[in-house]
Design a protein around this motif. Structure first.
Motif, PDB file in Angstrom:
ATOM      1  N   ALA A 177      30.691  46.785  45.083  1.00  0.00           N
ATOM      2  CA  ALA A 177      30.835  45.373  44.718  1.00  0.00           C
ATOM      3  C   ALA A 177      31.259  44.507  45.898  1.00  0.00           C
ATOM      4  CB  ALA A 177      31.863  45.243  43.593  1.00  0.00           C
ATOM      5  N   LEU A 178      31.471  45.120  47.063  1.00  0.00           N
ATOM      6  CA  LEU A 178      31.947  44.374  48.227  1.00  0.00           C
ATOM      7  C   LEU A 178      30.783  43.683  48.915  1.00  0.00           C
ATOM      8  CD1 LEU A 178      34.469  47.010  49.624  1.00  0.00           C
ATOM      9  CD2 LEU A 178      34.938  45.056  48.124  1.00  0.00           C
ATOM     10  N   LYS A 179      30.887  42.377  49.049  1.00  0.00           N
ATOM     11  CA  LYS A 179      29.770  41.547  49.495  1.00  0.00           C
ATOM     12  C   LYS A 179      29.429  41.757  50.973  1.00  0.00           C
ATOM     13  CE  LYS A 179      28.206  38.164  47.969  1.00  0.00           C
ATOM     14  NZ  LYS A 179      26.858  37.849  47.457  1.00  0.00           N
ATOM     15  N   GLU A 235      33.777  36.723  43.350  1.00  0.00           N
ATOM     16  CA  GLU A 235      32.432  37.188  42.996  1.00  0.00           C
ATOM     17  C   GLU A 235      32.392  38.708  42.869  1.00  0.00           C
ATOM     18  OE1 GLU A 235      27.776  36.784  44.566  1.00  0.00           O
ATOM     19  OE2 GLU A 235      29.431  36.070  45.813  1.00  0.00           O
ATOM     20  N   SER A 236      33.003  39.407  43.837  1.00  0.00           N
ATOM     21  CA  SER A 236      33.025  40.874  43.802  1.00  0.00           C
ATOM     22  C   SER A 236      33.769  41.391  42.582  1.00  0.00           C
ATOM     23  CB  SER A 236      33.689  41.410  45.080  1.00  0.00           C
ATOM     24  OG  SER A 236      32.906  41.132  46.215  1.00  0.00           O
ATOM     25  N   TYR A 237      34.907  40.777  42.279  1.00  0.00           N
ATOM     26  CA  TYR A 237      35.705  41.223  41.136  1.00  0.00           C
ATOM     27  C   TYR A 237      34.929  41.055  39.828  1.00  0.00           C
ATOM     28  CZ  TYR A 237      39.223  41.295  37.474  1.00  0.00           C
ATOM     29  OH  TYR A 237      39.910  41.572  36.320  1.00  0.00           O
ATOM     30  N   PHE A 238      34.318  39.905  39.642  1.00  0.00           N
ATOM     31  CA  PHE A 238      33.577  39.653  38.399  1.00  0.00           C
ATOM     32  C   PHE A 238      32.317  40.510  38.325  1.00  0.00           C
ATOM     33  CE2 PHE A 238      36.537  36.322  37.911  1.00  0.00           C
ATOM     34  CZ  PHE A 238      36.463  35.858  36.612  1.00  0.00           C
ATOM     35  N   LEU A 239      31.781  40.892  39.470  1.00  0.00           N
ATOM     36  CA  LEU A 239      30.581  41.722  39.486  1.00  0.00           C
ATOM     37  C   LEU A 239      30.866  43.113  38.938  1.00  0.00           C
ATOM     38  CD1 LEU A 239      27.599  41.545  40.464  1.00  0.00           C
ATOM     39  CD2 LEU A 239      28.351  42.579  42.603  1.00  0.00           C
ATOM     40  N   GLU A 240      32.049  43.660  39.263  1.00  0.00           N
ATOM     41  CA  GLU A 240      32.365  45.026  38.835  1.00  0.00           C
ATOM     42  C   GLU A 240      33.240  45.074  37.588  1.00  0.00           C
ATOM     43  OE1 GLU A 240      36.139  45.632  41.931  1.00  0.00           O
ATOM     44  OE2 GLU A 240      34.414  46.952  42.029  1.00  0.00           O
ATOM     45  N   SER A 241      33.724  43.926  37.104  1.00  0.00           N
ATOM     46  CA  SER A 241      34.609  43.893  35.949  1.00  0.00           C
ATOM     47  C   SER A 241      33.852  44.190  34.666  1.00  0.00           C
ATOM     48  CB  SER A 241      35.276  42.517  35.845  1.00  0.00           C
ATOM     49  OG  SER A 241      36.010  42.410  34.640  1.00  0.00           O
ATOM     50  N   LYS A 242      34.466  44.994  33.811  1.00  0.00           N
ATOM     51  CA  LYS A 242      33.891  45.284  32.497  1.00  0.00           C
ATOM     52  C   LYS A 242      34.350  44.262  31.457  1.00  0.00           C
ATOM     53  CE  LYS A 242      33.306  50.288  33.115  1.00  0.00           C
ATOM     54  NZ  LYS A 242      33.549  50.292  34.560  1.00  0.00           N
ATOM     55  N   GLU A 243      35.315  43.419  31.843  1.00  0.00           N
ATOM     56  CA  GLU A 243      35.895  42.471  30.899  1.00  0.00           C
ATOM     57  C   GLU A 243      35.337  41.057  31.062  1.00  0.00           C
ATOM     58  OE1 GLU A 243      40.051  42.717  31.610  1.00  0.00           O
ATOM     59  OE2 GLU A 243      40.131  44.887  31.309  1.00  0.00           O
ATOM     60  N   HIS A 244      34.630  40.801  32.156  1.00  0.00           N
ATOM     61  CA  HIS A 244      34.133  39.460  32.431  1.00  0.00           C
ATOM     62  C   HIS A 244      32.638  39.486  32.703  1.00  0.00           C
ATOM     63  CE1 HIS A 244      38.234  37.874  32.838  1.00  0.00           C
ATOM     64  NE2 HIS A 244      38.510  38.916  33.604  1.00  0.00           N
ATOM     65  N   GLU A 245      31.987  38.392  32.362  1.00  0.00           N
ATOM     66  CA  GLU A 245      30.581  38.222  32.748  1.00  0.00           C
ATOM     67  C   GLU A 245      30.515  37.939  34.256  1.00  0.00           C
ATOM     68  OE1 GLU A 245      26.837  35.117  32.014  1.00  0.00           O
ATOM     69  OE2 GLU A 245      28.723  34.881  30.909  1.00  0.00           O
ATOM     70  N   ALA A 246      29.535  38.515  34.922  1.00  0.00           N
ATOM     71  CA  ALA A 246      29.381  38.288  36.356  1.00  0.00           C
ATOM     72  C   ALA A 246      29.126  36.815  36.639  1.00  0.00           C
ATOM     73  CB  ALA A 246      28.241  39.139  36.906  1.00  0.00           C
ATOM     74  N   LEU A 247      29.672  36.334  37.760  1.00  0.00           N
ATOM     75  CA  LEU A 247      29.431  34.966  38.204  1.00  0.00           C
ATOM     76  C   LEU A 247      28.301  34.945  39.218  1.00  0.00           C
ATOM     77  CD1 LEU A 247      33.115  33.772  38.787  1.00  0.00           C
ATOM     78  CD2 LEU A 247      31.637  33.181  36.858  1.00  0.00           C
ATOM     79  N   LEU A 248      27.528  33.886  39.216  1.00  0.00           N
ATOM     80  CA  LEU A 248      26.562  33.690  40.293  1.00  0.00           C
ATOM     81  C   LEU A 248      27.321  33.332  41.567  1.00  0.00           C
ATOM     82  CD1 LEU A 248      23.774  31.607  38.485  1.00  0.00           C
ATOM     83  CD2 LEU A 248      23.846  34.070  38.922  1.00  0.00           C
ATOM     84  N   HIS A 249      26.660  33.553  42.698  1.00  0.00           N
ATOM     85  CA  HIS A 249      27.317  33.309  43.987  1.00  0.00           C
ATOM     86  C   HIS A 249      27.908  31.908  44.068  1.00  0.00           C
ATOM     87  CE1 HIS A 249      28.009  33.332  48.330  1.00  0.00           C
ATOM     88  NE2 HIS A 249      27.376  32.174  48.377  1.00  0.00           N
ATOM     89  N   GLY A 250      27.109  30.908  43.776  1.00  0.00           N
ATOM     90  CA  GLY A 250      27.570  29.530  43.906  1.00  0.00           C
ATOM     91  C   GLY A 250      28.694  29.188  42.948  1.00  0.00           C
ATOM     92  N   GLU A 251      28.708  29.817  41.775  1.00  0.00           N
ATOM     93  CA  GLU A 251      29.795  29.587  40.824  1.00  0.00           C
ATOM     94  C   GLU A 251      31.118  30.098  41.373  1.00  0.00           C
ATOM     95  OE1 GLU A 251      27.078  29.937  36.734  1.00  0.00           O
ATOM     96  OE2 GLU A 251      28.040  31.719  37.585  1.00  0.00           O
ATOM     97  N   ALA A 252      31.085  31.277  41.981  1.00  0.00           N
ATOM     98  CA  ALA A 252      32.297  31.839  42.576  1.00  0.00           C
ATOM     99  C   ALA A 252      32.742  31.021  43.789  1.00  0.00           C
ATOM    100  CB  ALA A 252      32.064  33.295  42.977  1.00  0.00           C
TER     101      ALA A 252
END
Length: 353
Positions: free
Chosen positions: A144-146, A243-260
């Motif tokens: 998940a590391l960018k 962005e990395s945290y939300f990408l690998e989180s099972k509790e949150h929907e992933a964020l798009l790059h620009g949103e993060a």
């Protein structure tokens, strides 16, 4: 729109883009042309693109799965193997037709296959047009590391065709718009004032051009990010960790790059006020503007702990220090600013208010 021509690459816009590509293909003896797409650009963009391309050279299409989750070495391996099986050689050309994942990954694959083949970027999302496809940064994520693995290598040319934006949704447009807002914040107050008043995304051609010019001018002065180019990282130090945290989180929907990155710019705006002299009025302007365009995200204490832990992996770090690009004022950036942990937590409290 006038093309941007440099010593090492060229950026063409709108109708000029296809004219420049066809002229280049006619004047260069490529052995084969490979077009990298994902399933979305394969369906919606490739037919449009191929209808404009004139060449007798054989064309092969390679498809990858869309999304940041697939921007990794495993996907690269699949593309390298496909190139090899399809008899690609050092005189082959790769055209990356897609968003930031396709252009980042495709550029890296091309830069490393047989020690490097020529590639051309054709960005199809707003984010890729104004950011990912310009500047020569290629690479992939490590878990998940960018962007932990990659090289800086310029495309032969970049073709910016805004009509491709008709193939993406508003959320994707907003993701790219975040980077445009950043360009105003780090370089041009009047551009920032123009962008924040936008009511729709129906005609962005001139604004896209302005953003590409701003980024390109920075890159030309500092191609390998030794000094000035670091200003492009405003909002990205905390934004990439989010962005990395939300990408690998099972509790949150992933964020798009620009949103993060939008969240990161509010947070780093607060840090700018505390450390670099950004006025309270300008900080409020930044926060109000981003909350106008982007949904507010709720962070709990567990989220914050995980996000701050991810900062140590930021690729901009040196000698164990986390380095931020911040703002002295809108249009006046500062680089290599180090931030105490208590201020990082304060920035999230400011965001949540």
């Amino acid at each position: 729109m006038k093309a941007i021509i440099t010593e090492s690459y060229a950026i063409y816009f709108k109708e000029q883009a296809y004219e420049a590509l066809n002229k280049h293909l006619a004047n260069t003896s490529y052995s084969k042309i490979f077009i990298l797409v994902d399933e979305n650009t394969h369906e919606y963009c490739l037919p449009i693109f191929l209808a404009q391309v004139t060449t007798a050279t054989e064309i092969e299409v390679i498809e990858i799965e869309s999304g940041e989750l697939n921007k990794n070495i495993e996907t690269c391996t699949g593309v390298w193997q496909a190139l090899s099986e399809l008899d690609a050689d050092r005189k082959s050309l790769m055209i990356n037709l897609g968003g930031g994942v396709v252009t980042d990954l495709g550029g890296f694959v091309a830069s490393t296959f047989k020690r490097g083949i020529t590639f051309i970027n054709v960005p199809t999302t707003l984010l890729a047009m104004v950011d990912a496809s310009v500047g020569g940064k290629t690479g992939v994520d490590l878990g998940a590391l960018k962007n932990q693995v990659g090289v800086i290598n310029q495309a032969e040319m970049v073709l910016v065709v805004p009509s491709f934006l008709k193939t993406i949704n508003e959320r994707q447009l907003l993701s790219g718009f975040s980077e445009m807002l950043k360009h105003g914040l780090i370089q041009d107050l009047s551009y920032w004032e123009t962008l924040k008043k936008i009511k729709n995304f129906d005609n962005l051609d001139r604004l896209i051009y302005n953003s590409v010019v701003i980024k390109n001018n920075v890159v030309l002065q500092d191609p390998t990010e030794q000094n000035l180019r670091k200003i492009l990282n405003y909002g990205h130090t905390l934004g990439h960790a989010i962005e990395s945290y939300f990408l690998e989180s099972k509790e949150h929907e992933a964020l798009l790059h620009g949103e993060a990155i939008a969240i990161g710019m509010v947070l780093e705006g607060y840090l700018s006020q505390k450390l670099c002299g950004l006025s309270t009025k300008e900080l409020t302007d930044i926060k109000t503007t981003f909350f106008k365009f982007y949904q507010k995200i709720d962070f709990n204490s567990k989220d914050l702990e995980a996000i701050l832990a991810l900062l140590k992996f930021d690729k901009k770090n040196t000698h164990g220090q986390i380095n931020f690009a911040l703002l002295k004022a809108i249009g006046n950036p500062a680089i290599d600013i180090q931030v105490a942990d208590d201020l990082l937590l304060e920035s999230f409290l400011y965001y949540k208010k």
